[in-house]
Design an enzyme around this catalytic site. Structure first.
Site, mmCIF file in Angstrom:
data_model
loop_
_atom_site.group_PDB
_atom_site.id
_atom_site.type_symbol
_atom_site.label_atom_id
_atom_site.label_comp_id
_atom_site.label_asym_id
_atom_site.label_seq_id
_atom_site.Cartn_x
_atom_site.Cartn_y
_atom_site.Cartn_z
ATOM 1 C CG ASP B 12 26.382 111.691 -14.055
ATOM 2 O OD1 ASP B 12 25.644 111.117 -14.867
ATOM 3 O OD2 ASP B 12 27.630 111.683 -14.152
ATOM 4 C CG ASP B 131 29.571 102.059 -17.788
ATOM 5 O OD1 ASP B 131 29.041 102.821 -18.620
ATOM 6 O OD2 ASP B 131 29.266 102.047 -16.578
#
Lengths: 212, 252
Positions: B12, B131
């Protein structure tokens, strides 16, 4: 003069191929090109390709590159990658179109009915990831690459040809030809530019290769 | 002998640094993305995934430079996601050296983006990230780091994305992300069995047994993890050796 021409007919990302070749041949003049003249004059030619083979052939013609690819496949060290392998064949099930007819055989889709592993679990298509490549013949491009090394694949169609043309096999779940060798042509279904050390070695070998 | 299951470390990235949060909040610095990418490559990572979580669109070009630099040194597949809104964004990332581009929120706002991008560049380079969060008997797709419900059923959505041209699904459990409790195996299995394209399990890895479970019980084709690798708890090679000892085919 260009040492290595990477044929760019607008299908897929050729940057990875160029980067990997620059890495193994820092002295070479490498051109990513859609100009048939540059391809014709290059010492070595790489034909990559991603996506659908009918679209690839269509784009190849649109740029007027078919003759130049033909000429390269007949006369100089030639490396086909992925669709650059598949387009060498007589025809493909994908859109049922004719290929360049340089290597006898056809391109087929992984049949849904066969896509199960030995535990009965579904095998996904595209065949995506690292698979072993069993070398079926001695060849300069396999130099310093251990037999059954893993290379990175991503494809939904595979080539079917006579054993005499097969330089390597993989299994998913059945054995299929993943490398083809014929005179000055070497072509692979996997992506050497994304296959870490084994892939870079293969590209290095291609740059050194002097087919007789 | 056959196709290996893949281990994919995930980075990330924000403001040029790798960070890791719990349930998408409370970020902690984990280092320089290029250094980390090279380390994972040396350890035998099968692919790398970069998620650009930069909040401001002004700073988006940073990720392009990072990808360019990584792609010149690391010769394994690179996936980049975060902030992909237009086909032009896909093009820019591919040109920078990404091999696959991951689309998440924009696929929900504009599903045709997936079809257009796959049509232009091929399904092999289009990953759809989903997600999902447990809601009642099923799982719902969420956006904005798990804060915004979409009303979409995760399994149906995965099928739809495949039909529009997604070549792979990156499935993250928002209930498990950052918890170290292991993947949501029921979710992973339900989605993986429902589609024909490969599924990457993500969210919740705390130990190496979780990776084995993701493959064996979750039927995932690849497993993605971040924090277990970032802080040096395990190397990618240790993870692969562990999986191999448990009968999973990996590239060693």
């Amino acid at each position: 003069m260009t040492d290595i021409a990477i044929v760019d007919y607008g299908m897929g990302n050729l940057r990875s191929v160029a980067k990997a070749l620059e890495h193994v041949a820092p002295e070479a003049v490498i051109a990513v090109t859609n100009n048939p003249e540059v391809v014709r004059k290059a010492e070595r030619v790489v034909v990559p390709g991603q996506g659908a083979m009918p679209d690839c052939l269509h784009e190849l013609d649109r740029y007027g590159l078919r003759e130049a690819v033909w000429d390269a496949a007949a006369n100089k060290p030639f490396l086909g990658i992925c669709i650059g392998l598949q387009m060498l064949f007589d025809n493909t099930e994908e859109g049922n179109v004719s290929g360049l007819g340089i290597v006898p055989g056809r391109v087929k889709r992984f049949p849904a009915s066969a896509m199960k592993d030995e535990k009965g679990q579904k095998l996904k298509v595209p065949h995506m990831g690292w698979n072993q490549v069993h070398q079926a013949m001695e060849h300069f491009l396999w130099k310093n690459i251990a037999n059954d090394s893993r290379f990175y694949f991503v494809h939904s169609y595979y080539v079917e040809t006579a054993d005499a043309n097969s330089a390597g096999y993989s299994a998913y779940p059945f054995p299929f030809t993943c490398a083809v060798a014929k005179d000055n042509i070497f072509a692979v279904q996997f992506h050497p530019e994304k296959s870490h050390a084994a892939g870079l070695t293969l590209l290095h070998n291609f740059v050194q290769w002097k087919p007789v | 002998m056959g196709l290996a299951k893949r281990i994919i470390p995930c980075l990330d990235v924000t403001n040029g640094r790798v960070v890791k949060g719990v349930k998408f909040v409370s970020l902690r610095d984990a280092g320089d993305p290029i250094e980390i990418a090279r380390r994972y490559d040396d350890q035998g990572a099968d692919e790398l995934t970069f998620l650009d979580i930069t909040a401001s669109s002004d700073d988006r070009d940073l990720i392009l430079h990072i990808i360019e630099e990584v792609a010149a040194q690391v010769f394994i597949p690179l996936t980049v996601g975060g902030g992909v809104r237009k086909v032009e964004d896909v093009r820019r990332l591919l040109n920078a050296g990404a091999d696959k581009v991951s689309i998440n929120t924009s696929a929900i706002q504009n599903p045709q983006l997936v079809a257009e991008a796959a049509g232009r560049y091929g399904s092999q380079c289009i990953v759809v990230a989903i997600d999902a969060k447990r809601v009642g008997q099923g799982w719902e797709v969420f956006t904005h780091g798990g804060r915004r419900p979409t009303g979409l059923d995760a399994i149906e959505w995965a099928r739809k994305m495949q039909s529009l041209g997604a070549g792979e699904i990156l499935l993250t459990s928002m209930d498990r992300d950052g918890t170290r409790d292991g993947f949501d195996l029921a979710l992973t299995r339900a989605v993986s069995d429902a589609v024909d394209v490969p599924v990457i399990a993500s969210g919740g890895v705390g130990n190496l047994q979780h990776l084995v479970e993701g493959i064996e019980e979750g039927h995932a084709d690849a497993v993605l993890a971040a924090s277990v690798f970032h802080y040096g708890e395990y190397t990618v090679r240790q993870a692969k050796e562990y999986m191999s000892q448990h009968g999973i085919e990996v590239r060693l």
